[in-house]
Motif scaffolding. Structure first.
Motif, PDB file in Angstrom:
ATOM      1  N   TYR A   1       1.435  -2.788   4.383  1.00 35.15           N
ATOM      2  CA  TYR A   1       2.250  -2.319   5.505  1.00 35.15           C
ATOM      3  C   TYR A   1       2.447  -0.813   5.369  1.00 35.15           C
ATOM      4  O   TYR A   1       2.547  -0.297   4.253  1.00 35.15           O
ATOM      5  CB  TYR A   1       3.609  -3.033   5.516  1.00 35.15           C
ATOM      6  CG  TYR A   1       3.455  -4.527   5.733  1.00 35.15           C
ATOM      7  CD1 TYR A   1       3.491  -5.068   7.018  1.00 35.15           C
ATOM      8  CD2 TYR A   1       3.207  -5.383   4.658  1.00 35.15           C
ATOM      9  CE1 TYR A   1       3.304  -6.425   7.224  1.00 35.15           C
ATOM     10  CE2 TYR A   1       3.015  -6.740   4.852  1.00 35.15           C
ATOM     11  CZ  TYR A   1       3.068  -7.259   6.134  1.00 35.15           C
ATOM     12  OH  TYR A   1       2.867  -8.600   6.338  1.00 35.15           O
ATOM     13  N   VAL A   2       2.497  -0.138   6.502  1.00 33.04           N
ATOM     14  CA  VAL A   2       2.883   1.272   6.439  1.00 33.04           C
ATOM     15  C   VAL A   2       4.003   1.533   7.437  1.00 33.04           C
ATOM     16  O   VAL A   2       4.055   0.920   8.510  1.00 33.04           O
ATOM     17  CB  VAL A   2       1.709   2.254   6.700  1.00 33.04           C
ATOM     18  CG1 VAL A   2       0.594   2.079   5.692  1.00 33.04           C
ATOM     19  CG2 VAL A   2       1.186   2.153   8.102  1.00 33.04           C
TER      20      VAL A   2
ATOM     21  N   PHE B   1       5.572   8.843   5.762  1.00 36.51           N
ATOM     22  CA  PHE B   1       4.473   7.871   5.781  1.00 36.51           C
ATOM     23  C   PHE B   1       4.589   7.068   4.496  1.00 36.51           C
ATOM     24  O   PHE B   1       4.176   7.508   3.436  1.00 36.51           O
ATOM     25  CB  PHE B   1       3.118   8.573   5.883  1.00 36.51           C
ATOM     26  CG  PHE B   1       1.979   7.617   6.183  1.00 36.51           C
ATOM     27  CD1 PHE B   1       1.503   7.475   7.481  1.00 36.51           C
ATOM     28  CD2 PHE B   1       1.402   6.843   5.176  1.00 36.51           C
ATOM     29  CE1 PHE B   1       0.465   6.588   7.775  1.00 36.51           C
ATOM     30  CE2 PHE B   1       0.371   5.954   5.458  1.00 36.51           C
ATOM     31  CZ  PHE B   1      -0.096   5.826   6.755  1.00 36.51           C
ATOM     32  N   GLU B   2       5.210   5.899   4.603  1.00 35.62           N
ATOM     33  CA  GLU B   2       5.488   5.054   3.444  1.00 35.62           C
ATOM     34  C   GLU B   2       4.584   3.836   3.474  1.00 35.62           C
ATOM     35  O   GLU B   2       4.192   3.373   4.551  1.00 35.62           O
ATOM     36  CB  GLU B   2       6.948   4.593   3.493  1.00 35.62           C
ATOM     37  CG  GLU B   2       7.955   5.735   3.499  1.00 35.62           C
ATOM     38  CD  GLU B   2       8.164   6.321   2.133  1.00 35.62           C
ATOM     39  OE1 GLU B   2       8.006   7.545   1.980  1.00 35.62           O
ATOM     40  OE2 GLU B   2       8.474   5.557   1.207  1.00 35.62           O
ATOM     41  N   PHE B   3       4.254   3.307   2.299  1.00 33.17           N
ATOM     42  CA  PHE B   3       3.480   2.061   2.292  1.00 33.17           C
ATOM     43  C   PHE B   3       4.114   1.053   1.344  1.00 33.17           C
ATOM     44  O   PHE B   3       4.861   1.420   0.437  1.00 33.17           O
ATOM     45  CB  PHE B   3       2.017   2.329   1.908  1.00 33.17           C
ATOM     46  CG  PHE B   3       1.731   2.127   0.447  1.00 33.17           C
ATOM     47  CD1 PHE B   3       2.180   3.035  -0.490  1.00 33.17           C
ATOM     48  CD2 PHE B   3       1.021   1.010  -0.007  1.00 33.17           C
ATOM     49  CE1 PHE B   3       1.929   2.856  -1.835  1.00 33.17           C
ATOM     50  CE2 PHE B   3       0.770   0.810  -1.351  1.00 33.17           C
ATOM     51  CZ  PHE B   3       1.221   1.740  -2.273  1.00 33.17           C
ATOM     52  N   PHE B   4       3.851  -0.216   1.607  1.00 35.70           N
ATOM     53  CA  PHE B   4       4.238  -1.266   0.655  1.00 35.70           C
ATOM     54  C   PHE B   4       3.262  -2.423   0.779  1.00 35.70           C
ATOM     55  O   PHE B   4       2.617  -2.601   1.823  1.00 35.70           O
ATOM     56  CB  PHE B   4       5.688  -1.725   0.855  1.00 35.70           C
ATOM     57  CG  PHE B   4       6.134  -1.955   2.263  1.00 35.70           C
ATOM     58  CD1 PHE B   4       6.532  -0.888   3.072  1.00 35.70           C
ATOM     59  CD2 PHE B   4       6.197  -3.238   2.798  1.00 35.70           C
ATOM     60  CE1 PHE B   4       6.966  -1.095   4.384  1.00 35.70           C
ATOM     61  CE2 PHE B   4       6.641  -3.461   4.104  1.00 35.70           C
ATOM     62  CZ  PHE B   4       7.020  -2.384   4.900  1.00 35.70           C
ATOM     63  N   ASP B   5       3.125  -3.192  -0.303  1.00 35.54           N
ATOM     64  CA  ASP B   5       2.142  -4.265  -0.279  1.00 35.54           C
ATOM     65  C   ASP B   5       2.780  -5.581   0.176  1.00 35.54           C
ATOM     66  O   ASP B   5       3.998  -5.685   0.334  1.00 35.54           O
ATOM     67  CB  ASP B   5       1.401  -4.387  -1.624  1.00 35.54           C
ATOM     68  CG  ASP B   5       2.324  -4.693  -2.784  1.00 35.54           C
ATOM     69  OD1 ASP B   5       3.486  -5.104  -2.548  1.00 35.54           O
ATOM     70  OD2 ASP B   5       1.896  -4.519  -3.943  1.00 35.54           O
ATOM     71  N   LYS B   6       1.918  -6.575   0.392  1.00 34.26           N
ATOM     72  CA  LYS B   6       2.347  -7.883   0.873  1.00 34.26           C
ATOM     73  C   LYS B   6       3.412  -8.472  -0.046  1.00 34.26           C
ATOM     74  O   LYS B   6       4.405  -9.051   0.415  1.00 34.26           O
ATOM     75  CB  LYS B   6       1.117  -8.804   0.925  1.00 34.26           C
ATOM     76  CG  LYS B   6       1.375 -10.197   1.422  1.00 34.26           C
ATOM     77  CD  LYS B   6       0.076 -11.011   1.483  1.00 34.26           C
ATOM     78  CE  LYS B   6      -0.479 -11.275   0.079  1.00 34.26           C
ATOM     79  NZ  LYS B   6      -1.725 -12.093   0.117  1.00 34.26           N
ATOM     80  N   GLN B   7       3.194  -8.293  -1.366  1.00 36.36           N
ATOM     81  CA  GLN B   7       4.125  -8.855  -2.339  1.00 36.36           C
ATOM     82  C   GLN B   7       5.527  -8.259  -2.163  1.00 36.36           C
ATOM     83  O   GLN B   7       6.532  -8.963  -2.286  1.00 36.36           O
ATOM     84  CB  GLN B   7       3.608  -8.595  -3.764  1.00 36.36           C
ATOM     85  CG  GLN B   7       2.351  -9.399  -4.131  1.00 36.36           C
ATOM     86  CD  GLN B   7       1.049  -8.755  -3.659  1.00 36.36           C
ATOM     87  OE1 GLN B   7       1.045  -7.806  -2.865  1.00 36.36           O
ATOM     88  NE2 GLN B   7      -0.069  -9.288  -4.126  1.00 36.36           N
TER      89      GLN B   7
ATOM     90  N   SER C   1      -6.202  -3.777   4.171  1.00 32.25           N
ATOM     91  CA  SER C   1      -6.680  -3.277   2.868  1.00 32.25           C
ATOM     92  C   SER C   1      -6.081  -1.911   2.568  1.00 32.25           C
ATOM     93  O   SER C   1      -5.608  -1.206   3.464  1.00 32.25           O
ATOM     94  CB  SER C   1      -8.209  -3.153   2.880  1.00 32.25           C
ATOM     95  OG  SER C   1      -8.593  -2.085   3.736  1.00 32.25           O
ATOM     96  N   TYR C   2      -6.151  -1.532   1.284  1.00 30.95           N
ATOM     97  CA  TYR C   2      -5.668  -0.198   0.912  1.00 30.95           C
ATOM     98  C   TYR C   2      -6.598   0.888   1.455  1.00 30.95           C
ATOM     99  O   TYR C   2      -6.153   1.997   1.747  1.00 30.95           O
ATOM    100  CB  TYR C   2      -5.519  -0.083  -0.614  1.00 30.95           C
ATOM    101  CG  TYR C   2      -4.881   1.219  -1.033  1.00 30.95           C
ATOM    102  CD1 TYR C   2      -3.550   1.492  -0.737  1.00 30.95           C
ATOM    103  CD2 TYR C   2      -5.622   2.201  -1.694  1.00 30.95           C
ATOM    104  CE1 TYR C   2      -2.960   2.701  -1.087  1.00 30.95           C
ATOM    105  CE2 TYR C   2      -5.034   3.414  -2.050  1.00 30.95           C
ATOM    106  CZ  TYR C   2      -3.708   3.662  -1.751  1.00 30.95           C
ATOM    107  OH  TYR C   2      -3.140   4.857  -2.089  1.00 30.95           O
ATOM    108  N   GLU C   3      -7.869   0.557   1.606  1.00 25.66           N
ATOM    109  CA  GLU C   3      -8.799   1.472   2.275  1.00 25.66           C
ATOM    110  C   GLU C   3      -8.256   1.841   3.658  1.00 25.66           C
ATOM    111  O   GLU C   3      -8.251   3.013   4.055  1.00 25.66           O
ATOM    112  CB  GLU C   3     -10.178   0.809   2.444  1.00 25.66           C
ATOM    113  CG  GLU C   3     -11.083   0.906   1.242  1.00 25.66           C
ATOM    114  CD  GLU C   3     -11.318   2.337   0.798  1.00 25.66           C
ATOM    115  OE1 GLU C   3     -10.975   2.620  -0.374  1.00 25.66           O
ATOM    116  OE2 GLU C   3     -11.785   3.152   1.602  1.00 25.66           O
ATOM    117  N   ASP C   4      -7.804   0.811   4.370  1.00 31.29           N
ATOM    118  CA  ASP C   4      -7.268   1.058   5.715  1.00 31.29           C
ATOM    119  C   ASP C   4      -5.958   1.853   5.677  1.00 31.29           C
ATOM    120  O   ASP C   4      -5.686   2.646   6.582  1.00 31.29           O
ATOM    121  CB  ASP C   4      -7.063  -0.267   6.463  1.00 31.29           C
ATOM    122  CG  ASP C   4      -8.384  -0.857   6.940  1.00 31.29           C
ATOM    123  OD1 ASP C   4      -9.410  -0.140   6.875  1.00 31.29           O
ATOM    124  OD2 ASP C   4      -8.398  -2.032   7.379  1.00 31.29           O
ATOM    125  N   VAL C   5      -5.154   1.648   4.648  1.00 28.50           N
ATOM    126  CA  VAL C   5      -3.924   2.446   4.514  1.00 28.50           C
ATOM    127  C   VAL C   5      -4.295   3.932   4.510  1.00 28.50           C
ATOM    128  O   VAL C   5      -3.694   4.758   5.212  1.00 28.50           O
ATOM    129  CB  VAL C   5      -3.150   2.087   3.224  1.00 28.50           C
ATOM    130  CG1 VAL C   5      -1.991   3.063   3.003  1.00 28.50           C
ATOM    131  CG2 VAL C   5      -2.622   0.657   3.284  1.00 28.50           C
TER     132      VAL C   5
END
Lengths: 544, 544
Positions: free
Chosen positions: B352-353, B319-325, B297-301
């Protein structure tokens, strides 16, 4: 492989003679308690400036009882105004606001206003601008250059009643608070959440965030966390006509137009009154270490700085230096304070450096420090070193550096200079000053001389040099030998005559030593653009 | 005690099941080679702006052959001027300067000037200002918003011929260089000396330092080294009337007046042309590590970001993030590129981070990363994780993040937004956008829809979100659903419509979504103060 190499190096460290001191550290020293405020003395600059202080400008209205009544009507509480004009306060009541904390600069204001909201600040400034009443913004009034108290009868707008933390985001570390928040209060608040304010000052128990930003305060953490120009993310500022400029918020990146907030950082209250601050706060280090080394030359100070940056890298949080003369003053001061003499170093040096680390893993940090020490010893860059083993020793070692101003003050009347010069040239200024005083026959030992000592110390990491010249007493002849010579040699190195204290009323006439006429002209344009009637903090900074 | 605790934790890590993946890492992936320049597509904003582009202003003179002759006479070499007016160049010769690299913005300039010295820049600007000739400053011409090429026939002043490093001080790490130096060239120069430029960009092989500063470039190292407002120490700038403002030098601290250089950082060439830069460069990390985690979840990010800041502290560099899509798009792109499908994660996630560390001791950094991973797994904040074991894997893991723009480009015509919003609100913008497109019945699966995918990714550490909306093709109906809605939801969160790309010609009309009228009015005053005739980079940025 790496691990065993480290183990071998550690083994070696234990057997090399000077390393013994490094590992066993100094015995704890109960040094005299230092007051948190820096020691300051009347400087000749002020005396000379005093005589050339511009007269009170007739452009400003004289405050009346009616003005006081109107300002009261703008506030939610009538207690927010103290004035001798309506009998709500005595001159004694206003004195702490009129004088600076060194009792060096004295104003004659008859009105102190303490608004509680940004809207109130806005309405007060709008009214003062319309009426032509001059205003001096005041935070904790802890400045060193007379910037935060009136020169004549300017109305004092004190921010103390605006001291709330507005928001804190534990994900981004972005804090938004009122300008009147005390630095230490905010840092304590952040400490509970595992964060740290990216600024630390001797005056942290009194100074306010708004004043810190308005003066672009530097302090002890600049080497690690950078300047406020990088950490401040947004400001709320009331402009002289009452307009509220608001760029507060939680954005680290925003490239939509000129970064106007930057102009207010270091503007010393001359173009607007900061009422709110958004700032990026880093995670608080969970491990801290400190070491002090003795060295034989300023060349080695620079080499050790370079090795330290490479070896400690990301955990380096302070790199301070002081010369033998400064160290001797501190030792004498400690002895006079009743301390038993202790041998801190087996091998004393011509110079000393203090290295502080702040990290997130103490084992790692200690290992990095050990590795660095071994390398410095192998390369014969340091003569000796002491590493603090506990919290008490941590503070004791810091005091070898922190007690210098106080010790100099005990050694005579001190001419103090706060200069910024490129690191390689830093110490040559101290040497030039000694030479010049010698050529003028002013050294005590030369008979008839009145200079007792010249010491140099400061923040190598920031290129910030302090020169303290201890004399029998303040003396026009001495002053003429020192000034403007000291500003001239700073100007030759393209240095700054004020590394961190600002211009205020004290250094306003000397800006030409650090800034070109082109820059000064541009600054005057900026001042006129924001404050066409010149009501904010007059007679100071960049005088239009 | 501490050491053995760590040893135990490490032992535990080896036995816990998910940790196996963490330690053994993904098998090396030979991902398709990415071009260093970011993938970009024509955005609807430009199309709409194109129709409302202000006409060429009659206030500016039309360049003549005589102007060309005079400008030539100001230069040390006549080769410094290329013009179709005197036959020294063809329109084709000028095209690379008239067009941007995306071939999205097209100018019609007849003159390109390449001065070799600051004095030449000064004389050219003085002359153009007198003659009323508009000028566009140009560095590497790698911008994304049409800021560095002409809108009409503005004279192009290209800085490429000013590309010398002026000085570097290995003690302080302060570099002074010409504006035309290529970022990568300077970074390579610094690498040899063990230092690093505090800015990194995809376009580093072409972009110039002067342009980086003029656009306040953000890039990949901002989380670690902060913004250019903190690292730039001085600038040399030629003002529109030819005046040279010079604050270059080796000072980290200088509190003598307004910090004017700050105004030029991010001013996009509208108030002066930067010709020289002094910047503080840090020591280059000798150890680098990268890990990618899957999360639910984004909460966990956000929680992982907080734990990572605490656990890695001073060594965290990205510290980069991207979503499943986004991740699915990259996997598809890799597969289409002929890559054998590889299972990077046992447990895939909703998010993902990517975490990167840069430090001075690899053993320490790896241990910190291990400790962090164990904590994240214990707290069930991550579902899976991969840690790079060598340089090849380091780059492979980075490509999971870096290939997103290219993969989106392959998936359709992309509407791209570069937004800054408070971290806690970041991902809600992606969700809102998906909802809105759904309400409008635009999703492909809903029949007749034309939106294939909406992906979110970006720099959590900087609060910088990228939204890519992949459509069958550009379409006015889609555009109207997205805009100005996307700017409205950014404005609601007090966000920025341009986190790092700037305003240029593309976003100039939309500044009101990020800045108040008070701010815009102040900006216009600043522009008028520095450039009363408006000759510098007209029709862009803050249009007066």
């Amino acid at each position: 492989m790496r691990r065993s190499a480290i183990a071998l190096a550690r083994q070696a460290a234990r057997t090399v003679q000077p390393a013994r001191t490094l590992r066993s550290s100094a015995s704890p020293m109960a040094l005299p308690r230092q007051t948190s405020a820096p020691t300051n003395t009347l400087t000749p600059v002020f005396k000379r400036f005093g005589s050339s202080l511009p007269p009170r400008s007739e452009a400003y209205a004289k405050a009346t009882k009616e003005h006081v009544e109107h300002i009261k009507s703008l506030l939610s509480s009538p207690n927010g105004v103290m004035s001798t004009l309506d009998g709500s306060a005595s001159a004694d009541d206003l004195q702490p606001f009129n004088d600076d904390w060194m009792n060096k600069y004295h104003g004659k204001s008859q009105i102190v206003v303490k608004p509680k909201t940004t809207q109130e600040v806005s309405e007060i400034l709008k009214y003062c601008n319309e009426q032509g009443l001059a205003v001096v913004p005041q935070g904790g009034n802890t400045g060193l250059v007379g910037g935060s108290n009136p020169v004549y009868d300017e109305i004092i707008l004190n921010l103390s009643n605006m001291a709330s933390i507005r928001s804190f985001d534990e994900v981004s570390g972005i804090l938004t608070c009122d300008a009147g928040c005390i630095l230490e209060t905010v840092d304590n608040y952040l400490a509970e959440k595992g964060f740290i304010f990216p600024l630390d000052l001797g005056a942290k128990g009194s100074c306010q965030i708004g004043g810190n930003v308005a003066t672009n305060a530097g302090g002890l953490r600049l080497l690690r966390y950078g300047s406020l120009h990088g950490t401040v993310l947004g400001l709320e500022v009331v402009l002289p006509d009452g307009t509220i400029y608001d760029s507060l918020g939680g954005l680290r990146k925003d490239n939509t137009g000129f970064d106007l907030k930057q102009l207010f950082i270091g503007s010393e209250g001359t173009i607007g009154i900061i009422t709110g601050v958004s700032i990026l706060t880093p995670k608080r280090p969970t491990a801290m270490n400190v070491a002090v080394f003795s060295l034989s030359s300023y060349e080695d100070v620079q080499k050790v700085y370079n090795e330290t940056k490479a070896g400690l890298g990301e955990i380096l949080s302070a790199f301070e230096f002081f010369d033998k003369q400064a160290y001797e003053l501190v030792k004498r001061h400690m002895k006079e304070g009743g301390e038993a003499e202790r041998k801190v170093f087996e091998n004393e040096g011509e110079f000393y450096v203090l290295v502080e680390t702040g990290g997130s893993n103490n084992d790692h940090d200690e290992e990095k420090l050990q590795n660095l020490l071994e390398k410095l010893m192998e390369n014969e860059l340091i003569q000796d070193g002491v590493l603090a083993q506990d919290q008490t020793q941590f503070h004791s070692l810091w005091k070898l550096r922190e007690l210098i101003p106080e010790s100099a003050g005990k050694a005579g009347s001190v001419y103090k200079y706060d200069l910024s010069v490129p690191v390689p040239k830093m110490y040559s200024l101290v040497e030039k000053m000694r030479e010049r005083l010698g050529e003028a026959g002013l050294w005590k030992e030369e008979g008839g001389g009145r200079i007792r000592e010249v010491v140099g110390y400061g923040h190598i990491g920031d290129g910030n040099l302090h020169i303290n010249i201890c004399a029998d007493k303040y003396d026009d002849e001495i002053e003429k030998v020192i000034e403007p010579y000291v500003y001239e040699i700073v100007a030759e190195e393209r240095g700054s005559i004020s590394a961190e204290h600002g211009l205020g009323v004290m250094k306003a006439p000397y800006i030409g030593y650090s800034k070109s006429q082109t820059s000064i002209d541009m600054m005057k344009q900026v001042k006129k653009m924001f404050d066409p009637k010149g009501i904010l903090n007059p007679y100071k900074y960049v005088v239009v």
